[in-house]
Design a protein around this motif. Structure first.
Motif, PDB file in Angstrom:
ATOM      1  N   ILE A 291      33.623 -33.122  39.841  1.00 28.72           N
ATOM      2  CA  ILE A 291      34.224 -34.444  40.532  1.00 28.72           C
ATOM      3  C   ILE A 291      35.997 -33.895  39.424  1.00 28.72           C
ATOM      4  O   ILE A 291      35.776 -33.901  38.025  1.00 28.72           O
ATOM      5  CB  ILE A 291      33.854 -35.473  39.277  1.00 28.72           C
ATOM      6  N   LYS A 292      36.541 -34.472  39.691  1.00 26.79           N
ATOM      7  CA  LYS A 292      38.229 -34.627  39.726  1.00 26.79           C
ATOM      8  C   LYS A 292      39.017 -35.425  40.629  1.00 26.79           C
ATOM      9  O   LYS A 292      38.416 -37.073  40.679  1.00 26.79           O
ATOM     10  CB  LYS A 292      39.127 -33.618  40.521  1.00 26.79           C
TER      11      LYS A 292
ATOM     12  N   ARG B 244      48.875 -34.784  38.897  1.00 29.00           N
ATOM     13  CA  ARG B 244      47.790 -34.236  38.127  1.00 29.00           C
ATOM     14  C   ARG B 244      46.934 -34.097  38.569  1.00 29.00           C
ATOM     15  O   ARG B 244      46.435 -35.873  39.122  1.00 29.00           O
ATOM     16  CB  ARG B 244      48.751 -34.971  36.603  1.00 29.00           C
ATOM     17  N   ILE B 245      46.524 -32.892  37.675  1.00 24.57           N
ATOM     18  CA  ILE B 245      44.827 -33.441  38.294  1.00 24.57           C
ATOM     19  C   ILE B 245      43.820 -33.755  36.516  1.00 24.57           C
ATOM     20  O   ILE B 245      43.946 -32.608  35.796  1.00 24.57           O
ATOM     21  CB  ILE B 245      44.384 -32.313  39.006  1.00 24.57           C
ATOM     22  N   PHE B 246      42.670 -34.208  36.750  1.00 30.68           N
ATOM     23  CA  PHE B 246      41.666 -33.963  35.366  1.00 30.68           C
ATOM     24  C   PHE B 246      40.541 -33.359  36.443  1.00 30.68           C
ATOM     25  O   PHE B 246      40.409 -34.555  36.875  1.00 30.68           O
ATOM     26  CB  PHE B 246      42.020 -35.394  35.076  1.00 30.68           C
TER      27      PHE B 246
ATOM     28  N   THR C  61      36.725 -45.508  33.010  1.00 28.47           N
ATOM     29  CA  THR C  61      35.321 -44.841  33.383  1.00 28.47           C
ATOM     30  C   THR C  61      35.992 -44.293  34.864  1.00 28.47           C
ATOM     31  O   THR C  61      36.205 -45.507  35.958  1.00 28.47           O
ATOM     32  CB  THR C  61      34.686 -45.900  32.982  1.00 28.47           C
ATOM     33  N   LEU C  62      34.729 -43.462  35.167  1.00 28.41           N
ATOM     34  CA  LEU C  62      34.248 -43.352  36.489  1.00 28.41           C
ATOM     35  C   LEU C  62      32.930 -42.880  36.477  1.00 28.41           C
ATOM     36  O   LEU C  62      32.437 -41.914  35.628  1.00 28.41           O
ATOM     37  CB  LEU C  62      34.930 -41.877  37.183  1.00 28.41           C
ATOM     38  N   ILE C  63      31.877 -43.357  37.940  1.00 26.88           N
ATOM     39  CA  ILE C  63      30.263 -43.364  37.815  1.00 26.88           C
ATOM     40  C   ILE C  63      30.883 -42.617  39.397  1.00 26.88           C
ATOM     41  O   ILE C  63      31.221 -42.544  39.933  1.00 26.88           O
ATOM     42  CB  ILE C  63      30.035 -44.363  37.903  1.00 26.88           C
TER      43      ILE C  63
ATOM     44  N   TRP D 183      37.544 -40.444  31.534  1.00 29.93           N
ATOM     45  CA  TRP D 183      37.998 -39.016  31.586  1.00 29.93           C
ATOM     46  C   TRP D 183      38.934 -38.880  31.031  1.00 29.93           C
ATOM     47  O   TRP D 183      39.825 -38.181  30.560  1.00 29.93           O
ATOM     48  CB  TRP D 183      38.418 -39.795  32.930  1.00 29.93           C
ATOM     49  N   GLN D 184      39.776 -40.684  29.517  1.00 26.08           N
ATOM     50  CA  GLN D 184      40.628 -40.134  29.115  1.00 26.08           C
ATOM     51  C   GLN D 184      40.252 -40.022  28.338  1.00 26.08           C
ATOM     52  O   GLN D 184      40.767 -38.982  27.356  1.00 26.08           O
ATOM     53  CB  GLN D 184      41.044 -41.929  29.165  1.00 26.08           C
TER      54      GLN D 184
END
Length: 1159
Positions: free
Chosen positions: A992-993, A1001-1003, A1024-1026, A1039-1040
């Motif tokens: 998951i990116k 930028r990639i997280f 937030t990513l679900i 993700w932060q």
């Protein structure tokens, strides 16, 4: 009468009394000898129709089993199929020795079988030709339940069809050899479109309950396969009768393990098909004694009492049963005119009437002319009106009611006079009477009334317009199919060009016709009438000769959609066309009108016009092009086809270099030798020929094959030049051009060899066959090296292997010779040459079969031709389609790459050969977007994030169409953040990116999933990513702050999820449950056990108090968030319920299933 039959009659008595008309039913029963004339009078004396029916049924109840069966047959005959079906279960079993009429073998059982199979009735006056009938039956017995062909051949009008019908009027033959029934098909002179229509009609008859398919086959290949399955599974051990076959190629559509009886003028028509073949010649027509017998029956005299002129009349009739019948019918009405009619025949005053007929038959012309002259004055014009009928077409009574503006009974009375005089024939097998002319009679009328034909065609169009509007034609009307099939023909023949344009360029007409019979016949009409449709002076054509091409392309390119169930919205399809297209203009106009009535249509705002990708289009042939190939240096192209010619032209410009009348029949394949000195051709005429490629001089002719030769290929090395050929005789042959005879014959295939190819090093020869196998042969020894059963790759539960027919169409080697590509049905298989293991499998996904394929010599591309007008490019390493090549307007027969792979050829039934540049096609072909898509509407912008068929991530500006490719990773899911700052993507590997669009930028999530990520979604604040995955876990990732919460309780993969208010989440799964989670704590708040099968979708009501669930168990349910039991369970769908949605006020729910039904 058996108790079972009696009870069945009593049970359905009320329905029968309510619906039947007794008059024609009693005629049938009287002819069967089960009802007397006095009983008929008793029924007729009843005052009302219903009382007449009641009296008839009362009589039947007092009679025997034969009366019951006769009544059942009469219902079928008169079109009461639904009522007959009610009585079918009560039909008593009769022994084969009882219930026969005066001619041995004709029982009630026989009449029923032949009636249901559409076998024509006996002529008005009939004499048996016992010797010929016996010969036909003996040949049918020789089939012994195995596939094979019995051919009755002879001159036109010699009575072949009557003999074929009479041969199957035998109880013992039908019961013992053909218990599955007899099915009659009138074929006649056909093109491919006409043959497809015949096949569609036959398949419809054989599958009336639509248990095998709800849609018509869309091409001949599909129709052939459908017919094979129907004959094998639904009508095993049945006989198919093909009447009046003209061309050998037609029989290939029926060459599928059937037992076939056929009539023809050409003894050689079966040369191109496989299986045992038996022939019965009918060369001399009627003998003198049989001719006299017919006359005696017509005039009701003993043969011995016939006058002397009778013998001379038979001599003048030259053995034709049709001519004898015409004269006999005249003598029945005027028994004192023997001398007059003989003199008329001898005078031959009409012998030059037939100036351009396909027959030379003076006796028939004389007899027809006399018969027409002797008609009553008040019905002569009606017979002239029949001049517009086509050959082998049976016209429903209703069509003639419209033409003459009369009631059915009036029309039938007139037509019966023609039938009685042998001027017309009646088929009583269908729902209503259908009438037709013999081919010879059609020719006669056409020539006699040639000056009136245009007016006669105009008359039928005018009458049609008075009685019908196009959109009022309904499939349940008996005349409906006639108008759909022949309205354009009548308009063109009437020179009504404006009306024809209005018809052919009407989306309503296209929709109605393709919905019934598919697009093939319409495409054929666009080709046939193009000279009319392209006329610039006609205002409806918008002063543009490309209009016809627009519609033809629209039909061709959407052919795989038209004819499917559910039928696509034709206006929406039209809106997908280029904006310059007349189809688009019409669709937009119609859409605007329908929007006012509440319809919804989508208009593409970023549509691209991808057309004319072919670099060169040439039309060197006058018929279908079966094969085209490059020379070794890529400078020339050779082609061959149905016009029996070999053509050679320049690859760069299309300039013709050679045109050779190569064979006596269709040329199926051609090939350049490696040194380009020679071209080989092979043909249906069983010959292989070698030509000098520069001069066109014939170098060799080889004729050792015993069936048509399907393929030819030269070795790749010119030092020792060999040619391989494959034939329908199941043999491969190797030829050394320095020798006169075949060098080697390779035995091993058990059916037609369709294709052969030498390996790049010439050590092996690959061949593929209709027996379902691919074989590799050692070229040096000519021994079989390996055999691969391609049929084993098709094993599935849907079609048992023993019933499956797998025809391997073609093969192609990879450039290194390590792999070989094989095509069969709608799949491509990549096989390791050394291990014979399956490396890859590609399912083209079309409702059509693969016709041909070729491996690129320079890369991993393969070009594939499909029977539904399509050509596709596939990457054989990734098994992904990389391009669609659109442009051909009919079936594509072959494809081939150039020696360097930079271009490829396609050849088609539309008489064209197209040259395509490989790079240009790949670059310009539309990228297919997958279902993984997210859309953000922001102010005046529309941004789309999507995964394409190459698994790349695209960001598309919906207004401008500008595309940014964000990543080349294998993306399986994606979404946009609320303010278009970030993009989230899930990978096939579970990663998951998050990509920041401003600076790239990639997280990346440190944990990710164990399986492919199926769904990702940001929360409303974007922090937030679900994500959900096939591993059954839902991950909540801040993700932060790098905080994770895992929602784990589902037992199987999570299908999808939706965010609720107050940090809640609704998820559903393949395990049949729906769960409500707190995404902060990770706890389950509600656990709903919803379905026994997969939950496919959920929707939340706008008031947030309810949700719906739909499932593969064919149900939908409505739930309250407060209760664990459903509020409503919705049943009635016949397919998996795929989706649901609440109305805006939360009071209604719409559901949709896999069958296209919305409730």
């Amino acid at each position: 009468m058996d108790a079972k039959a009696r009870n069945c009659l009593l049970q359905h008595r009320e329905a029968l009394e309510k619906d039947i008309k007794t008059s024609y039913i009693m005629d049938y029963m009287i002819s069967d000898g089960v009802l007397t004339v006095s009983e008929e009078e008793k029924v007729k004396n009843e005052p009302t129709r219903q009382q007449k029916a009641a009296m008839l049924i009362k009589m039947i109840l007092k009679k025997d089993n034969y009366c019951y069966i006769s009544f059942y047959k009469a219902l079928l005959q008169e079109g009461y199929k639904d009522l007959a079906a009610l009585l079918h279960g009560g039909i008593p079993v009769l022994s084969s020795s009882n219930g026969k009429d005066s001619l041995v073998g004709v029982t009630s059982y026989v009449k029923t079988v032949l009636c249901e199979g559409g076998v024509p009735q006996r002529p008005v006056v009939f004499v048996t030709r016992k010797k010929l009938v016996h010969a036909i039956r003996q040949k049918l017995l020789k089939l012994d339940g195995e596939p094979g062909w019995v051919t009755i051949y002879g001159m036109a009008g010699c009575g072949k069809s009557v003999l074929a019908a009479e041969a199957v009027r035998d109880h013992t033959l039908l019961e013992g050899c053909f218990p599955g029934g007899v099915h009659w098909l009138s074929v006649g002179k056909q093109d491919k479109s006409g043959l497809l229509m015949k096949l569609q009609n036959l398949c419809t008859r054989l599958d009336q309950d639509e248990s095998f398919s709800q849609r018509l086959p869309l091409n001949i290949e599909e129709a052939k396969d459908r017919l094979r399955i129907l004959m094998l599974r639904k009508h095993p051990r049945s006989l198919l009768i093909l009447d009046d076959v003209w061309d050998p190629w037609v029989l290939k559509a029926f060459d599928n393990q059937c037992q076939i009886l056929l009539t023809t003028r050409d003894r050689s028509v079966t040369d191109s098909v496989m299986g045992p073949k038996y022939v019965i010649p009918v060369e001399s027509g009627l003998g003198k004694e049989k001719g006299l017998e017919i006359l005696s029956l017509f005039v009701n005299m003993k043969k011995a009492d016939l006058p002397e002129q009778a013998h001379s009349i038979i001599k003048e009739c030259k053995g034709s049963p049709l001519v004898v019948s015409l004269i006999g019918a005249l003598l029945r009405d005027f028994p004192n005119r023997w001398e007059y009619y003989l003199r008329q025949l001898q005078n031959k005053q009409f012998k030059r009437i037939r100036k351009c007929s396909s027959y030379d038959y003076e006796a028939l012309d004389e007899a027809m002319s006399i018969s027409v002259e002797m008609l009553r004055e008040d019905i002569k014009d009606y017979y002239t009106d029949l001049s517009i009928l086509q050959k082998d077409v049976k016209v429903p009574t209703k069509v003639l009611c419209i033409l003459w503006d009369m009631e059915t009974e009036e029309v039938e009375d007139i037509l019966q006079e023609f039938v009685n005089k042998s001027l017309l024939f009646c088929d009583r097998n269908g729902k209503s009477f259908r009438y037709y002319l013999h081919d010879l009679q059609v020719d006669f009328l056409t020539e006699k009334n040639r000056s009136q034909l245009q007016d006669l065609h105009r008359k039928i169009i005018t009458q049609f317009q008075r009685h019908h509007r196009l959109h009022t034609l309904s499939p349940d009307q008996e005349d409906c199919m006639y108008w759909y099939n022949f309205l354009a023909y009548h308009m063109a023949s009437a020179n009504m060009h404006k009306e024809l344009c209005a018809l052919m360029f009407s989306l309503d007409w296209i929709k109605a016709k393709t919905e019934l019979v598919g697009p093939a016949h319409l495409i054929h009409e666009f080709v046939e009438y193009r000279h009319i449709l392209d006329e610039k002076e006609i205002s409806v054509c918008s002063q543009d000769c490309s209009v016809c091409e627009n519609f033809q392309e629209f039909l061709s390119l959407n052919g795989h959609l038209l004819g499917r169930q559910p039928f696509p919205n034709i206006v929406q399809l039209g809106l997908c066309e280029p904006e310059t297209s007349e189809v688009y203009q019409q669709a937009k106009l119609q859409a605007k009108q329908e929007v006012d009535n509440g319809m919804l249509y989508l208009e593409w705002i970023n549509k691209k016009n991808i057309k004319n990708l072919s670099r060169l289009v040439v039309r060197p042939h006058t018929d279908a092009v079966y094969h085209a190939c490059f020379s070794g240096d890529g400078q020339r192209i050779a082609s061959c086809g149905a016009d029996k010619t070999l053509q050679v032209f320049k690859a760069e410009t299309g300039e013709k270099l050679l045109e050779i009348k190569a064979h006596e029949d269709e040329v199926l394949c051609c090939a350049f030798s490696t040194d380009d000195r020679f071209i080989a051709t092979c043909s249906v005429d069983k010959k292989v020929k070698i030509w000098n490629s520069m001069t066109g001089e014939l170098v060799h002719t080889y004729d050792e094959h015993s069936e048509q030769v399907n393929c030819c290929h030269f070795t790749n090395n010119s030092h020792h030049l060999l040619l391989a050929t494959g034939s329908s005789d199941s043999f491969l042959k190797l030829w050394d051009l320095n020798e006169k005879d075949c060098r080697n014959t390779m035995f091993g295939h058990t059916n037609s060899v369709n294709h052969c190819r030498f390996s790049p090093d010439d050590k092996l020869l690959a061949s593929c066959s209709a027996d379902g196998s691919l074989k590799l042969w050692d070229v040096k020894s000519a021994n079989e090296r390996k055999s691969i059963n391609v049929k084993q790759f098709f094993i599935s539960s849907e079609e048992p292997q023993e019933d499956m027919e797998v025809i391997v169409k073609c093969c192609s080697w990879s450039s290194d010779g390590a792999r070989i590509m094989v095509a069969a049905k709608n799949k491509i298989f990549l096989v390791d040459v050394h291990t014979c293991g399956l490396l890859a499998e590609i399912h083209t996904g079309h409702h059509s079969t693969i016709q041909y394929c070729d491996f690129s010599p320079s890369n991993h591309l393969a070009v594939v031709a499909l029977s539904q007008y399509c050509v596709e490019l596939w990457n054989m390493d990734s098994c992904l389609k990389v391009a669609d090549c659109r442009g051909h307007l009919s079936w594509v027969h072959s494809v081939m790459f150039s020696p360097d792979g930079s271009s490829f050829l396609t050849s088609s039934d539309d008489e064209t050969i197209r040259l395509w540049e490989t790079k240009k096609v790949c670059k310009n072909s539309g990228i297919v977007l997958k279902q993984e898509i997210d859309v953000l509407f922001q102010e005046n912008e529309v941004m789309i994030l999507a995964v394409d068929n190459m698994r790349r991530l695209q960001l598309i500006n919906g207004k401008t169409g500008q595309i940014d490719y964000l990543t080349e990773a294998q993306v399986s899911s994606c979404c946009l953040s609320p303010h278009l700052q970030y993009v989230a993507l899930g990978g096939e590997d579970g990663a998951i990116k998050i990509l920041e669009l401003l600076n790239n930028r990639i997280f990346q999530s440190k944990i990710g999933h164990k399986s492919a990520v199926r769904h990702v979604q940001f929360t409303t604040d974007g922090k937030t990513l679900i994500s959900s995955s096939d591993d059954s876990v839902i991950q909540v990732w801040n993700w932060q702050s790098e905080e994770y919460v895992f929602l784990q309780a589902h037992q199987e993969a999570v299908k999808d999820f939706r965010l609720l208010r107050n940090s809640r989440l609704l998820s559903w799964s393949f395990d049949g449950t729906v769960k409500v989670w707190n995404i902060i704590t990770g706890r389950i708040e509600k656990d709903f056990v919803c379905h026994q099968d997969t939950v496919l979708s959920c929707d939340i009501s706008p008031d947030a108090t309810k949700f719906s669930s739909t499932s593969a168990d064919k149900t939908a349910k409505i739930w309250s968030f407060e209760l664990l039991s459903p509020l409503h369970e919705l049943r009635g769908h016949k397919g998996c319920v795929r989706c649901s949605v609440f109305s805006g006020d939360s009071t209604l729910l719409a559901t949709g299933d896999d069958n296209g039904e919305i409730r």
